[in-house]
Design an enzyme around this catalytic site. Structure first.
Site, PDB file in Angstrom:
ATOM      1  N   GLY A 253      -2.869   6.678  17.606  1.00  0.00           N
ATOM      2  CA  GLY A 253      -3.084   7.121  16.225  1.00  0.00           C
ATOM      3  C   GLY A 253      -4.530   7.480  15.971  1.00  0.00           C
TER       4      GLY A 253
ATOM      5  CG  ASP B 286     -12.208  -3.731   1.805  1.00  0.00           C
ATOM      6  OD1 ASP B 286     -11.808  -2.685   1.297  1.00  0.00           O
ATOM      7  OD2 ASP B 286     -11.493  -4.440   2.544  1.00  0.00           O
TER       8      ASP B 286
ATOM      9  CG  HIS C 229      -7.849  -3.879   2.961  1.00  0.00           C
ATOM     10  ND1 HIS C 229      -9.068  -3.280   2.732  1.00  0.00           N
ATOM     11  CD2 HIS C 229      -7.057  -2.904   3.464  1.00  0.00           C
ATOM     12  CE1 HIS C 229      -8.999  -2.012   3.101  1.00  0.00           C
ATOM     13  NE2 HIS C 229      -7.792  -1.759   3.543  1.00  0.00           N
TER      14      HIS C 229
HETATM   15  N1  LIG Z   1      -7.559  -2.739   6.911  1.00  0.00           N
HETATM   16  C1  LIG Z   1      -8.224  -1.597   6.735  1.00  0.00           C
HETATM   17  O1  LIG Z   1      -9.374  -1.612   6.242  1.00  0.00           O
HETATM   18  C2  LIG Z   1      -7.628  -0.270   7.138  1.00  0.00           C
HETATM   19  C3  LIG Z   1      -8.427   0.875   7.144  1.00  0.00           C
HETATM   20  C4  LIG Z   1      -7.870   2.099   7.501  1.00  0.00           C
HETATM   21  C5  LIG Z   1      -6.522   2.174   7.847  1.00  0.00           C
HETATM   22  N2  LIG Z   1      -5.754   1.055   7.821  1.00  0.00           N
HETATM   23  C6  LIG Z   1      -4.339   1.071   8.219  1.00  0.00           C
HETATM   24  O2  LIG Z   1      -4.254   1.174   9.642  1.00  0.00           O
HETATM   25  C7  LIG Z   1      -2.974   1.703   9.997  1.00  0.00           C
HETATM   26  C8  LIG Z   1      -3.124   2.811  11.041  1.00  0.00           C
HETATM   27  O3  LIG Z   1      -3.807   3.918  10.490  1.00  0.00           O
HETATM   28  P1  LIG Z   1      -3.971   5.283  11.305  1.00  0.00           P
HETATM   29  O4  LIG Z   1      -4.736   6.195  10.410  1.00  0.00           O
HETATM   30  O5  LIG Z   1      -4.463   5.041  12.687  1.00  0.00           O
HETATM   31  O6  LIG Z   1      -2.445   5.764  11.361  1.00  0.00           O
HETATM   32  P2  LIG Z   1      -1.759   6.804  12.369  1.00  0.00           P
HETATM   33  O7  LIG Z   1      -0.452   7.192  11.774  1.00  0.00           O
HETATM   34  O8  LIG Z   1      -2.727   7.882  12.759  1.00  0.00           O
HETATM   35  O9  LIG Z   1      -1.524   5.923  13.670  1.00  0.00           O
HETATM   36  C9  LIG Z   1      -0.662   4.831  13.669  1.00  0.00           C
HETATM   37  C10 LIG Z   1      -0.073   4.739  15.060  1.00  0.00           C
HETATM   38  O10 LIG Z   1       0.707   3.563  15.117  1.00  0.00           O
HETATM   39  C11 LIG Z   1       1.825   3.833  15.932  1.00  0.00           C
HETATM   40  N3  LIG Z   1       2.865   2.830  15.668  1.00  0.00           N
HETATM   41  C12 LIG Z   1       3.788   2.809  14.671  1.00  0.00           C
HETATM   42  N4  LIG Z   1       4.600   1.744  14.801  1.00  0.00           N
HETATM   43  C13 LIG Z   1       4.164   1.059  15.877  1.00  0.00           C
HETATM   44  C14 LIG Z   1       4.598  -0.119  16.524  1.00  0.00           C
HETATM   45  N5  LIG Z   1       5.649  -0.815  16.091  1.00  0.00           N
HETATM   46  N6  LIG Z   1       3.928  -0.532  17.626  1.00  0.00           N
HETATM   47  C15 LIG Z   1       2.883   0.171  18.087  1.00  0.00           C
HETATM   48  N7  LIG Z   1       2.429   1.310  17.534  1.00  0.00           N
HETATM   49  C16 LIG Z   1       3.070   1.744  16.438  1.00  0.00           C
HETATM   50  C17 LIG Z   1       2.212   5.258  15.580  1.00  0.00           C
HETATM   51  O11 LIG Z   1       3.008   5.859  16.598  1.00  0.00           O
HETATM   52  C18 LIG Z   1       0.846   5.904  15.429  1.00  0.00           C
HETATM   53  O12 LIG Z   1       0.408   6.496  16.657  1.00  0.00           O
HETATM   54  C19 LIG Z   1      -2.348   2.162   8.658  1.00  0.00           C
HETATM   55  O13 LIG Z   1      -1.448   1.160   8.199  1.00  0.00           O
HETATM   56  C20 LIG Z   1      -3.545   2.254   7.743  1.00  0.00           C
HETATM   57  O14 LIG Z   1      -3.178   2.130   6.375  1.00  0.00           O
HETATM   58  C21 LIG Z   1      -6.289  -0.168   7.489  1.00  0.00           C
HETATM   59  O1  LIG Z   2      -6.838   2.919   1.801  1.00  0.00           O
HETATM   60  C1  LIG Z   2      -6.066   3.043   2.735  1.00  0.00           C
HETATM   61  O2  LIG Z   2      -4.842   3.217   2.600  1.00  0.00           O
HETATM   62  C2  LIG Z   2      -6.617   3.019   4.140  1.00  0.00           C
HETATM   63  C3  LIG Z   2      -7.536   1.874   4.324  1.00  0.00           C
HETATM   64  O3  LIG Z   2      -6.933   0.663   3.969  1.00  0.00           O
HETATM   65  C4  LIG Z   2      -8.868   2.057   3.644  1.00  0.00           C
HETATM   66  O4  LIG Z   2      -9.308   1.136   2.943  1.00  0.00           O
HETATM   67  O5  LIG Z   2      -9.498   3.112   3.831  1.00  0.00           O
END
Ligand SMILES: NC(=O)c1ccc[n+]([C@@H]2O[C@H](COP(=O)([O-])OP(=O)(O)OC[C@H]3O[C@@H](n4cnc5c(N)ncnc54)[C@H](O)[C@@H]3O)[C@@H](O)[C@H]2O)c1
Ligand SMILES: O=C(O)C[C@H](O)C(=O)O
Length: 328
Positions: free
Chosen positions: A14, A159, A187
């Site tokens: 991802g 954050d 978060h």
């Molecule tokens: N905590 C934070 O501060 C924060 C910040 C940014 C993004 N996020 C979260 O991180 C996650 C990923 O974001 P992204 O932009 O990389 O998304 P993305 O869609 O680009 O990538 C996610 C990847 O996860 C894979 N995936 C889905 N189900 C899976 C499973 N069961 N096992 C393994 N892989 C699996 C998908 O195939 C995909 O390649 C999202 O939930 C997003 O909201 C959190």
């Molecule tokens: O806000 C989102 O959905 C992605 C991530 O958790 C962020 O804080 O950027």
């Protein structure tokens, strides 16, 4: 050279994965003397794309990259893992709150918690990044009876870094002048970035800014809604900054926090600061020799108390929701 450690990353094909893997392999997370074996998990249809990422990793000829494993089976990807970064989950789209992802993503973290419990290193450090991160961490730890709940963290470091950056901009100081920032709670938009204990060049940040209206009506929503602002601007959720925060979190956990400063980590509450036990909640922490300690004795005023209780209430509601979904 130290012997290699095993770092599992889910969702490795991802957009966060694409920023994260190369920095882990370069030594940015665990240090320039620590070789790593990457153990990458993806869903079956994404394995081809993941193979392309592995080709690029190999093409970097990273001296610290001691091996790469790919799999669509958590029991293979988590085998003997010393660190696990659980990124794989759907990101939200414009107009959604992160909790709207619970139905779609919650189910991912039950089997992953079970697999970690069975096959990971007994000392594994697990960081949940996939949203809603705190409650996904709660699901994972609740399904990992052979590990300690404190081995599971959720990421509030993005954050935390946003809160430092916004305060630096307001005060005209470099980010390095800012210490003792705290993100309390979830978060999500209810998080509480705390300026009452933060310092700018050793001075109290709240007193230095001396503008409660700005703090309440500009600063807090800017930090808490930054994720939505990125989605609005980029059309995609934050990725490079999220990967950077994951690196920062794991680096602090593995290598410690500097003297005179602390960081923010979300993990299972022991009741400190009146936060209900068992919630995965952001706290100010110091880390020494891998031991995470909540900073003790901070005075909590009425404004902070109300914010801290509101974010705890939201987490409690999410906890009830996952109980009803049968995930814990
Ligand atoms: N905590 C934070 O501060 C924060 C910040 C940014 C993004 N996020 C979260 O991180 C996650 C990923 O974001 P992204 O932009 O990389 O998304 P993305 O869609 O680009 O990538 C996610 C990847 O996860 C894979 N995936 C889905 N189900 C899976 C499973 N069961 N096992 C393994 N892989 C699996 C998908 O195939 C995909 O390649 C999202 O939930 C997003 O909201 C959190
Ligand atoms: O806000 C989102 O959905 C992605 C991530 O958790 C962020 O804080 O950027």
């Amino acid at each position: 050279m130290k012997p290699p450690v095993r770092v599992a990353v889910t969702g490795a094909a991802g957009q966060i994965g694409y920023s994260l893997l190369f920095r882990i392999a370069s030594g940015a997370m665990l240090g320039s003397d620590q070789p790593v074996i990457l153990q990458l998990l993806e869903i079956t249809p994404a394995l081809k794309a993941l193979n392309g990422v592995v080709m690029e990793l190999n093409d970097c000829a990273f001296p610290l990259l001691a091996g790469v494993v790919t799999s669509d089976d958590p029991k293979v990807a988590f085998k003997d893992a010393d660190y696990a970064l659980l990124v794989g989950a759907l990101p939200r789209k414009a107009g959604m709150e992160r909790s709207d992802l619970l139905n779609a993503n919650g189910g991912i973290f039950k089997p992953q918690g079970e697999a970690l419990s069975e096959v990971a290193s007994r000392n594994v450090k697990v960081l949940v990044v996939g949203n809603p991160a705190n409650t996904n961490a709660f699901i994972a730890l609740s399904n990992a009876p052979k590990l300690k709940p404190t081995q599971f963290h959720a990421m509030v470091r993005l954050d935390h870094n946003r809160a430092i950056s916004q305060l630096a901009e307001k005060t005209g100081k470099p980010v390095t002048a800012i210490k003792k920032m705290t993100i309390w709670g979830n978060h999500s938009v209810t998080q509480f970035p705390d300026l009452y204990h933060a310092e700018v060049d050793g001075k109290n940040a709240y007193d230095l800014v001396n503008d409660h209206t700005w703090y309440e009506n500009v600063y807090l929503p800017t930090v808490a809604k930054r994720g939505a602002a990125i989605i609005e601007a980029r059309g995609l959720s934050s990725a490079a900054s999220a990967a950077n925060a994951a690196i920062d979190h794991m680096r602090s956990w593995a290598l410690g926090t500097p003297e005179g400063d602390w960081t923010s980590m979300a993990f299972v509450s022991d009741g400190s600061y009146g936060v209900p036990e068992g919630l995965v909640y952001g706290f100010p922490v110091t880390v020494k020799n891998g031991q995470v300690e909540i900073v003790k004795g901070l005075e909590i005023n009425a404004f902070s108390r109300a914010k801290m209780d509101a974010t705890a209430k939201e987490l409690d509601e999410e906890r009830q929701a996952v109980k009803q979904l049968g995930l814990v």
